[in-house]
Design a protein around this motif. Structure first.
Motif, PDB file in Angstrom:
ATOM      1  N   ARG A  14       0.827  -1.207   0.000  1.00 57.80           N
ATOM      2  CA  ARG A  14       0.000   0.000   0.000  1.00 57.80           C
ATOM      3  C   ARG A  14       0.864   1.260   0.000  1.00 57.80           C
ATOM      4  N   ASP A  15       1.957   1.222   0.752  1.00 54.68           N
ATOM      5  CA  ASP A  15       2.814   2.404   0.866  1.00 54.68           C
ATOM      6  C   ASP A  15       3.738   2.576  -0.326  1.00 54.68           C
ATOM      7  N   ARG A  16       3.947   1.490  -1.093  1.00 59.62           N
ATOM      8  CA  ARG A  16       4.859   1.557  -2.243  1.00 59.62           C
ATOM      9  C   ARG A  16       4.147   1.041  -3.497  1.00 59.62           C
ATOM     10  N   PRO A  17       3.182   1.770  -4.010  1.00 57.95           N
ATOM     11  CA  PRO A  17       2.484   1.314  -5.221  1.00 57.95           C
ATOM     12  C   PRO A  17       3.433   1.210  -6.404  1.00 57.95           C
ATOM     13  N   SER A  18       3.163   0.259  -7.281  1.00 60.80           N
ATOM     14  CA  SER A  18       4.022   0.048  -8.446  1.00 60.80           C
ATOM     15  C   SER A  18       3.200  -0.470  -9.615  1.00 60.80           C
ATOM     16  N   SER A  19       3.454   0.070 -10.789  1.00 56.58           N
ATOM     17  CA  SER A  19       2.777  -0.398 -11.998  1.00 56.58           C
ATOM     18  C   SER A  19       3.298  -1.758 -12.450  1.00 56.58           C
ATOM     19  N   ASP A  20       4.394  -2.224 -11.845  1.00 60.53           N
ATOM     20  CA  ASP A  20       4.964  -3.520 -12.210  1.00 60.53           C
ATOM     21  C   ASP A  20       4.236  -4.685 -11.553  1.00 60.53           C
ATOM     22  N   ARG A  21       3.354  -4.393 -10.598  1.00 59.94           N
ATOM     23  CA  ARG A  21       2.649  -5.454  -9.895  1.00 59.94           C
ATOM     24  C   ARG A  21       1.283  -5.717 -10.511  1.00 59.94           C
ATOM     25  N   ARG A  22       0.932  -7.002 -10.524  1.00 59.51           N
ATOM     26  CA  ARG A  22      -0.403  -7.409 -10.945  1.00 59.51           C
ATOM     27  C   ARG A  22      -0.928  -8.376  -9.905  1.00 59.51           C
ATOM     28  N   MET A  23      -1.934  -7.951  -9.146  1.00 60.09           N
ATOM     29  CA  MET A  23      -2.456  -8.779  -8.071  1.00 60.09           C
ATOM     30  C   MET A  23      -3.179  -9.985  -8.653  1.00 60.09           C
ATOM     31  N   SER A  24      -3.129 -11.089  -7.932  1.00 60.87           N
ATOM     32  CA  SER A  24      -3.638 -12.357  -8.492  1.00 60.87           C
ATOM     33  C   SER A  24      -5.143 -12.537  -8.296  1.00 60.87           C
ATOM     34  N   ARG A  25      -5.697 -11.940  -7.228  1.00 60.48           N
ATOM     35  CA  ARG A  25      -7.103 -12.132  -6.873  1.00 60.48           C
ATOM     36  C   ARG A  25      -7.433 -13.608  -6.627  1.00 60.48           C
ATOM     37  N   ALA A  26      -6.460 -14.360  -6.144  1.00 61.54           N
ATOM     38  CA  ALA A  26      -6.685 -15.782  -5.859  1.00 61.54           C
ATOM     39  C   ALA A  26      -7.709 -15.932  -4.738  1.00 61.54           C
ATOM     40  N   THR A  27      -8.644 -16.830  -4.911  1.00 55.25           N
ATOM     41  CA  THR A  27      -9.694 -17.043  -3.914  1.00 55.25           C
ATOM     42  C   THR A  27      -9.408 -18.212  -2.978  1.00 55.25           C
ATOM     43  N   ALA A  28      -8.324 -18.945  -3.260  1.00 59.94           N
ATOM     44  CA  ALA A  28      -7.981 -20.106  -2.434  1.00 59.94           C
ATOM     45  C   ALA A  28      -6.521 -20.451  -2.690  1.00 59.94           C
ATOM     46  N   PRO A  29      -5.887 -21.171  -1.752  1.00 62.72           N
ATOM     47  CA  PRO A  29      -4.501 -21.604  -1.996  1.00 62.72           C
ATOM     48  C   PRO A  29      -4.447 -22.626  -3.116  1.00 62.72           C
TER      49      PRO A  29
END
Length: 347
Positions: A14-29
């Motif tokens: 949250r404190d270090r936003p980056s355009s290089d990241r793409r969150m996975s939105r995984a709903t389970a392991p």
């Protein structure tokens, strides 16, 4: 059990936003999504050595529940959450835990419990500046040492141009495998701890899976492994047919699954816990491992295992092959693992 790592990572992102990241939105392991359940086929049948004259069915007999000497039960779990990709490189949260539960007068209690959580990522392919920033936040980071040994590029070439061998799906598999190895190491530590204090424990230790994860367990007269999966076949079809036709309360002839490795030599046999009429041929079938010192006690040990068939391990899908104390271990571990709510910030 609340995670100490996840809130710190959430704050970092949250404190270090980056355009290089793409969150996975995984709903389970991955373990619940089936990503770790791919069985790699093999045409090779391990060379097992029969310890009895021929492969055949043996009736193990019965014993009173009070004769059962099992007192401690070991199991572990792992959870591999894909958190996000940084420049297409996967970053995983790995949670591993293990427990030894003790049974006294039919009551289960916790003898020992260990947990380890960390971020898993391949240092070779990961942005070094971003890695240093993550390290500076005191997050526990494990290098998955990701390199495809079957790749046409050599190790030196991969070092010169890491991106040339970077395959996101391959790196995901390597990360899950790294978490699996971490779980095995944790279970090994729990085994060592029990063995160090075995003088305090008059009974036997039952391990969920193979005892060969620990060289000390292989030599320990009071350790037994119960293996529920059958990904590895040790015999040709004729001998396997004998195993498939076992009735409830019957075992196969004993054998050494690893005769070419003296350090892993042990006594093993198949045991049918429940009738498989109109069921899959592996229904109720387990493989047992003990020290070679116990070749003359296989019926007795099998009798102890047969007494563990009650209570049923329902609603677990593996209830036909799972003894209830191991089910108890899994329930305990699941009650302590991070909940899905811990990952809600992924979106």
């Amino acid at each position: 059990m609340p995670s100490s790592l996840l809130p710190n990572l959430q704050k970092y992102l949250r404190d270090r936003p980056s355009s290089d990241r793409r969150m996975s939105r995984a709903t389970a392991p991955e373990e619940q999504r089936g990503f770790d359940q791919v069985i790699k086929p093999s045409n090779k049948i391990p060379k097992a050595e029969l310890l009895e004259s021929e492969m055949k069915a043996h009736d193990v007999g019965q014993c009173a529940i009070a004769d059962n000497q099992f007192s401690h039960f070991l199991d572990g779990i792992q959870r591999s959450w894909l958190l996000y990709h940084h420049r297409y490189v996967p970053v995983y949260y790995g949670y591993v835990a293990g427990v030894i539960r003790e049974r006294k007068q039919a009551v289960m209690s916790t003898s020992s419990h260990q947990v380890k959580e960390a971020l898993y990522l391949p240092f070779r392919y990961f942005d070094p500046d971003e890695r240093e920033k993550l390290k500076s936040t005191n997050l526990d980071i494990i290098d998955t040492e990701a390199i495809d040994e079957g790749d046409s590029l050599s190790q030196d070439q991969a070092d010169e141009d890491p991106q040339a061998t970077m395959q996101p799906m391959l790196l995901r598999g390597v990360a899950v495998e790294a978490v699996t190895n971490q779980r095995a190491n944790l279970e090994k530590e729990l085994t060592k701890e029990w063995l160090r204090n075995k003088a305090k424990h008059p009974g036997w230790l039952v391990m969920d899976g193979s005892i060969k994860i620990s060289k000390n367990a292989i030599a320990e007269p009071r350790a037994v492994g119960i293996i529920k999966s059958h990904n590895t076949q040790f015999f040709n079809l004729e001998d396997q047919a004998t195993i498939f036709e076992l009735k409830a309360g019957q075992r196969s002839s004993t054998f050494n699954p690893y005769p070419d490795n003296p350090k892993q030599s042990l006594c093993s046999w198949y045991l049918r816990l429940r009738e498989a009429n109109n069921e899959d041929m592996y229904f109720g079938l387990v493989r047992v491992e003990v020290s070679l010192k116990h070749q003359n006690r296989v019926n007795e040990i099998s009798q102890w295992i047969m007494t563990e068939r009650r209570p049923l391990s329902l609603p677990d899908s593996r209830w036909d092959r799972m003894i209830y104390p191991i089910r108890d271990c899994e329930q305990y571990l699941r009650s302590k693992e991070p909940s899905k709510a811990s990952f809600g910030w992924l979106g």
